[in-house]
Every structure is written in C-alpha cells, then in structure tokens.
Design a protein around this motif. Structure first.
Motif, PDB file in Angstrom:
ATOM      1  N   SER A  27      29.660  52.011  34.631  1.00  0.00           N
ATOM      2  CA  SER A  27      29.922  50.630  34.246  1.00  0.00           C
ATOM      3  C   SER A  27      30.059  49.687  35.430  1.00  0.00           C
ATOM      4  N   VAL A  28      30.105  50.240  36.663  1.00  0.00           N
ATOM      5  CA  VAL A  28      30.457  49.384  37.802  1.00  0.00           C
ATOM      6  C   VAL A  28      29.445  48.266  38.048  1.00  0.00           C
ATOM      7  N   GLY A  29      28.177  48.488  37.737  1.00  0.00           N
ATOM      8  CA  GLY A  29      27.172  47.455  37.976  1.00  0.00           C
ATOM      9  C   GLY A  29      27.482  46.171  37.218  1.00  0.00           C
TER      10      GLY A  29
ATOM     11  N   PRO B  78      38.426  46.423  32.010  1.00  0.00           N
ATOM     12  CA  PRO B  78      37.536  47.426  31.400  1.00  0.00           C
ATOM     13  C   PRO B  78      37.669  48.804  32.042  1.00  0.00           C
ATOM     14  N   GLY B  79      37.962  48.844  33.350  1.00  0.00           N
ATOM     15  CA  GLY B  79      38.153  50.131  34.012  1.00  0.00           C
ATOM     16  C   GLY B  79      39.356  50.865  33.452  1.00  0.00           C
ATOM     17  N   LEU B  80      40.433  50.112  33.254  1.00  0.00           N
ATOM     18  CA  LEU B  80      41.656  50.679  32.688  1.00  0.00           C
ATOM     19  C   LEU B  80      41.395  51.231  31.291  1.00  0.00           C
ATOM     20  N   ILE B  81      40.663  50.441  30.494  1.00  0.00           N
ATOM     21  CA  ILE B  81      40.371  50.882  29.120  1.00  0.00           C
ATOM     22  C   ILE B  81      39.491  52.137  29.142  1.00  0.00           C
ATOM     23  N   SER B  82      38.451  52.122  29.976  1.00  0.00           N
ATOM     24  CA  SER B  82      37.593  53.316  30.096  1.00  0.00           C
ATOM     25  C   SER B  82      38.427  54.527  30.475  1.00  0.00           C
TER      26      SER B  82
ATOM     27  N   VAL C 207      31.609  56.850  27.779  1.00  0.00           N
ATOM     28  CA  VAL C 207      32.564  55.733  27.751  1.00  0.00           C
ATOM     29  C   VAL C 207      32.124  54.628  28.705  1.00  0.00           C
ATOM     30  N   THR C 208      31.739  55.025  29.942  1.00  0.00           N
ATOM     31  CA  THR C 208      31.409  53.994  30.919  1.00  0.00           C
ATOM     32  C   THR C 208      30.045  53.366  30.625  1.00  0.00           C
ATOM     33  N   LEU C 209      29.167  54.119  29.960  1.00  0.00           N
ATOM     34  CA  LEU C 209      27.897  53.522  29.527  1.00  0.00           C
ATOM     35  C   LEU C 209      28.184  52.422  28.506  1.00  0.00           C
ATOM     36  N   GLY C 210      29.042  52.750  27.542  1.00  0.00           N
ATOM     37  CA  GLY C 210      29.431  51.757  26.536  1.00  0.00           C
ATOM     38  C   GLY C 210      30.102  50.559  27.188  1.00  0.00           C
ATOM     39  N   MET C 211      31.021  50.854  28.119  1.00  0.00           N
ATOM     40  CA  MET C 211      31.757  49.776  28.768  1.00  0.00           C
ATOM     41  C   MET C 211      30.815  48.895  29.585  1.00  0.00           C
TER      42      MET C 211
ATOM     43  N   ALA D 172      30.775  44.939  29.251  1.00  0.00           N
ATOM     44  CA  ALA D 172      30.982  44.052  30.402  1.00  0.00           C
ATOM     45  C   ALA D 172      29.794  43.103  30.561  1.00  0.00           C
ATOM     46  N   ARG D 173      28.614  43.641  30.340  1.00  0.00           N
ATOM     47  CA  ARG D 173      27.399  42.849  30.443  1.00  0.00           C
ATOM     48  C   ARG D 173      27.421  41.705  29.439  1.00  0.00           C
ATOM     49  N   GLY D 174      27.772  42.041  28.179  1.00  0.00           N
ATOM     50  CA  GLY D 174      27.832  41.018  27.134  1.00  0.00           C
ATOM     51  C   GLY D 174      28.838  39.937  27.453  1.00  0.00           C
ATOM     52  N   ILE D 175      30.017  40.362  27.890  1.00  0.00           N
ATOM     53  CA  ILE D 175      31.063  39.381  28.183  1.00  0.00           C
ATOM     54  C   ILE D 175      30.639  38.496  29.344  1.00  0.00           C
TER      55      ILE D 175
END
Lengths: 377, 253
Positions: free
Chosen positions: A90-92, A134-138, A152-156, A160-163
């Motif tokens: 998810s970091v990207g 989002p990191g905390l939630i993941s 999880v991080t793929l979903g996140m 993140a991208r949408g937000i």
C-alpha cells in the motif's frame, strides 16, 4: 555436546577458505556490483560523448541521491515489514495520499492567514498522520484478524488511492508557498565551481548568469532527512530490542509469541511505521515539486520492493538489513541515471531492473546451495 | 514434601471433544515424571494448559502451593514453568545467545534511559556461562540455530530454560528426530536437571527413553489419566497395555 566445534574443525582448511570466500562474495557482491556499474557508466558516458559529458559529477551524484529519496524511504519501511515476514503493497498510494493531504492543508492554512512556517509544519505533520492511519488499520487487520498482509495492503492501496483522488479531484494540488519549494530543493551546502567559486553553508549565494549555472546544491533537504531516518532505522533494526524482535517474528512467529514478545502489537507498529515512511516520502514529494500529487508514489512501489530484494531481504522473512536496502536503491538509481545519460530508451530500465532482481535472489540461493554442498562434503 | 506442581481435575474441551478429562497430576522437586500415551491421548493439551497456551475449562492448578491461572505463556514462564516444545520454539535465523535471551533481552540504557541498546556483551557472557555449566559447547554463539543439529538445538532450548531458572521444565518429545548419540546427550541433560533439583515432565513416545530417566510414569488414554506408576515398579509391556487402553486403573472392575 561438542559436535559444533568438531564439525567445524573437521573441514580441511582449503574448503573452509573457499566457504569463507563464498560467504564474503555473497555479502559484498551488491557493493561490488554498484562500484562496477558506476565505473562502467562513467567510462561509457565519457566515451559516447567524446569527453563532453561526465557521469561522476557532483551534480549527477546529487541527482541520483534525490532520485532515491522516495524509493529508499518506502524501501526502509518495507525492509522492516518484510523481515517480519510480511509485505506492504500500500505504500505507493499512501505516499500519494500523504502528498495530497499535506499540500491541501498547507494551501488551506495559508489562505486562512496562518504564518508560513507554521502552516508548512502542520501540513507536513498532517500528511504523515494521514499516511499512518491506513497503515495502523492494515496492521491491526493483519495482526488481529490474521488476514495475509498481501491482501490487506493491496486492499488498502486501492482505498488510499481512492481517497487521494477524491481529495485532490484528480488534479495536482498547487498554490504552495515558497517555503515548501525550499524544503524540497534547497540544500545544506552550495558549491560554485570555477575561479570565482566557493562553498556556501545553508544559504544559496545570490548569483546570476554563468555562476548560477555552475551552482551545485549538495545534500538537498530531502536527502538529509532521508539519511537521518536511515541512520535511525539502521540503529533501531540492528541495535535495539525492537529490531531484534522483528527478526524473531520473521524467523519464527510462534517462537516469538511463546517467548513473550508482543507479536500483534509489534506487527501493528511495523505497518504503521511503513506507512509513516511512505508518508514522509509523500510530504517530500509535495515539497520537491511544489504540489501534492496523488499519483506520486504509484510508479515507485515496485522499485522500492525491488530495492529491498536486491538488498538481500528474504521474502520469507527473518533476513535482511537496512544497508542492503540502501545499496539496492542506489543500484537502481545509478542504473536508471546511467542508461538515461547513455541515451538508451528509458523502457530498457525496467528490463534491466527486472534482471537484477532475479539475479540477486539467484545469488542468495546459490550461496546457500554451495555452502550446503561444502558442509555435506 | 510439598508438590512443586499439582494439577487437580483438569478439564479442557474443544467443542464437543473433551481433550483432557478430569486429570490430576503431582510433580515433586527433583523428580522426572514421564507423561506417555498414544496420539490424541491429551498429553499435549494437558501440557499446554499448564504452560498457559490454553486455559482449562475446569479444575485447578497449584504451583509451589499457590493456585495459579495463566492467561498466556509468558505468565507461566514468569512463574518459572519453562516448556520445551517439539518444534523447539527457537528462531532459526537468530544465533544461540539471541535465542537464549529471546523476549527477555538485556538492554543497556543511554541518555538517562531514553535510548536502549542490546547488551550483546553481557548476553554472550551469560550464555557462555550457562552452556558451560551444562557442559554444552558451541564453536561460536553467533551461529544461527538453523545451522545446528537437532541435539544442539535441543541443548539451546534447555540452556535457555536453565538460564531463566526454570522451577519446572516440561519437555515435549525432546529426543525425536535425533541421532543415537544426540539422544543420549539430551537424556544426560535431563539427568543434570534432576541433579539441580529442577523437576521435569517428559512427554515421549520412546519408552526406553522414558524408562531411562523418569522416576514416575503417568499414562493417558483418550483424555483420561489411566495409570500412574513408579518407574522401578513397572515395565514397558505394562505401560503399553495402558497406552492401548487394555488396562485402566480408573475402571471399576
């Protein structure tokens, strides 16, 4: 139970020396490769341009350092996560989210008349916090609900991208004050080469014309910040209990649990930390380009994972180092810059990075195989 | 003499299955108790209840005369119950010393306690000392566990327990997957523990091992304790009968 010492003593000294050689090579090959790569590019760039262009210049080295900043930052967080036998995809987009949030907060605060340094400070902090959530939630979902980190991080990442797109409307968030641009571009040292040149500390000399063209910024702020973080993370991973526990969890999660290590809490912290380093990368991207961009981090995610792998972090967890990831990031950046300077079509970069990633893992496996063979005779 | 550990009428259920069915067990200082039984007899579940991995549904556990309740394995370890599991609970990617201190690393403080670093020097020295008392030798303490033999790993696990001053040691199949020489060495280590007055509960399928080192043997069958014998007053034939369910001391005849 003296089998250990006997086992070692039983080796003939020649094969012991060979084993040592294999070990040393497998440990330093990345450094050797980096040096070779640099030598190759400085020679070939100079030959191709008939001596007009030089690869080994201060300006070029600073460009390379600036180029590795986001890759390295994301790679550092990733290093911790992967040593603990996870992965953070998810970091990207978290970097993009942080970039957008920091830019928006700064613009809003400046519009409301907040003074500039304060607005920038709050904006940077907001960007990093926005990344950490989002990191905390993941981390929470991975640790407590036992869903694979990959998923999880793929979903996140999509979330993140949408937000980030929703907040920015898909546009670059501009209107940044001068201070933001300075944070992303000004430097610790300034050098003007030539007869009337000199070295300046912290403040750019007021020059114009030819002298301005000769002005080199050495250690720009994003580089300084990144390397301070790198040193801190190096210390944490290799010298502290927190770091030791990352290895323990990656080596044998069950054992770590039974040894009383608070594994769940550790995992949550690791994903939050990974998001935080991506957040810092996002803030620095806003600063460097004077604008918040939701897509800033997306193309860099895979490069950062590649840097981690080239640096010798095992995807199975339990192995890897901060210095390895630094080397990995440097190899990618030197190669990318070198190929550009050789006027090679940029698309070749991807192919070369891909080859190096696979090669790096092959070298690690070959080492284990060779040493294993030596030990069984 | 007061028992070190006293388990009274312990029950553990998993859904409809009663894995441990009203089992009682006493362990006295300086004694090695063998816990034997066929697969799914409930040995491991019983042990996990004692070591805090599972929480019993009924029954009581007394340790050193005190009623205890362990919510997690660390509670049991803090109280002095060390369990050496079949899979050893060692991290293969870490060294000998790092494993002995795993989860309880010794730290050095700097800047008035703000910064903590690992005190490797202390941990190496302390590891060396405990390994010496147990007569265990390693070429170097940085050696990764995954490079060690099964017996050496077992030795590290035992050394860890001894260093942390285990008051009761539970060993789950410690001689499994070991060569003959190494099996011998592990049994010697158990003997050493008895000399040090550390009681041991030994779970094993290998009856010759059990007869070689235990004082008493407790047999479980389908979750129940079907027999308890002094090792000197029984033989493996009889124990096997109990394990198969052919004999059962709890059965009213």
């Amino acid at each position: 139970m003296a089998t250990g010492s006997q086992g070692v003593a039983a080796f003939p000294s020649r094969s012991a020396r060979q084993k040592q050689l294999v070990l040393v090579f497998s440990r330093v090959w990345a450094w050797v490769f980096l040096a070779g790569l640099t030598a190759f590019f400085s020679a070939s760039v100079s030959i191709q341009s008939h001596g007009d262009v030089n690869f080994l210049t201060i300006r070029n080295s600073q460009n390379i350092l600036m180029a590795i900043v986001p890759v390295l930052l994301m790679g550092l967080g990733q290093t911790f996560v992967v040593i603990a036998a996870g992965i953070d995809l998810s970091v990207g987009w978290i970097m993009g989210l942080s970039s957008v949030v920091s830019a928006l907060v700064i613009v809003t605060l400046i519009d409301k008349g907040t003074n500039e340094p304060l607005a920038i400070a709050i904006g940077c902090l907001a960007g990093i916090v926005a990344a950490m959530i989002p990191g905390l939630i993941s981390g929470f979902i991975i640790a407590k609900l036992r869903i694979p980190s990959f998923i999880v991080t793929l979903g996140m990442s999509f979330i993140a991208r949408g937000i980030a797109f929703l907040l920015s409307g898909g546009n670059v968030v501009g209107g940044q004050p001068q201070g933001v641009r300075d944070l992303g571009n000004e430097a610790l040292l300034y050098l003007i080469s030539g007869p009337n040149g000199g070295l300046y500390f912290l403040r750019a000399p007021a020059v114009t014309g030819e002298a301005l063209r000769q002005l080199d910024r050495i250690l720009q702020w994003p580089v300084v910040i990144t390397f301070i973080l790198l040193l801190i993370m190096l210390f944490v991973l290799h010298k502290t209990q927190f770091g030791r526990h990352i290895y323990a969890i990656g080596g044998n999660r069950e054992a770590a649990l039974r040894a009383g290590i608070p594994v769940d809490r550790h995992i949550i912290v690791l994903y939050t930390l990974s998001a935080a380093t991506a957040g810092i990368a996002g803030v620095l991207s806003t600063a460097r380009f004077s604008g918040g961009s939701s897509i800033a981090g997306d193309p860099l995610l895979l490069s950062s994972i590649a840097a981690v792998i080239i640096g010798g972090v095992s995807m199975f967890g339990g192995q890897g180092s901060v210095s390895g990831t630094l080397i990995g990031a440097l190899i990618i950046a030197v190669m990318t810059t070198g190929l550009v300077m050789l006027n090679v079509q940029p698309f070749w970069q991807y192919i070369v990075v891909g080859v190096i990633v696979i090669l790096a893992v092959l070298i690690d496996q070959a080492r284990d195989l060779i040493i294993g063979r030596m030990e069984t005779g | 003499m007061e028992p070190m550990l006293s388990v009274r009428n312990l029950v553990k259920r998993f859904g409809g299955l009663t894995a441990v069915n009203h089992v009682s067990l006493d362990v006295y200082p300086g004694e090695v108790v063998g816990l034997v039984g066929d697969n799914a007899a409930g040995k491991s579940t019983l042990i996990k209840c004692i070591s805090g991995v599972y929480q019993a549904d009924e029954g009581e556990i007394f340790f050193q005369g005190q009623r205890i309740y362990f919510a997690r394995p660390m509670d049991a370890r803090r109280a002095g119950i060390e369990t050496i599991y079949q899979d050893l609970a060692l991290a293969g990617n870490l060294g000998v010393s790092a494993n002995i201190f795993m989860g309880r690393e010794v730290k050095r403080k700097y800047l008035g306690g703000v910064v903590h670093t690992l005190d490797e020097t202390f941990m190496y020295a302390a590891s060396q000392k405990v390994l010496d008392t147990l007569d265990i030798r390693f070429a170097n303490l940085e050696q990764k566990i995954e490079k060690l033999s099964g017996g050496q790993r077992q030795a590290v696990a035992i050394a860890r327990a001894v260093y942390w001053q285990a008051k009761l040691m539970i060993m789950d199949e410690p001689t499994n997957n070991l060569g003959v020489v190494e099996q011998r060495k592990v049994l010697d280590l158990i003997g050493k523990l008895r000399e040090e007055q550390v009681p041991v509960i030994l779970i094993s399928h290998t009856l010759p091992d059990v007869f070689a080192v235990t004082n008493r043997i407790v047999v479980m069958h389908r979750g129940r304790r079907v027999a308890e014998k002094r090792t000197s007053e029984t033989n493996s034939n009889e124990i096997v009968q109990y394990m198969m369910g052919a004999l059962d001391d709890t059965r009213v005849s």
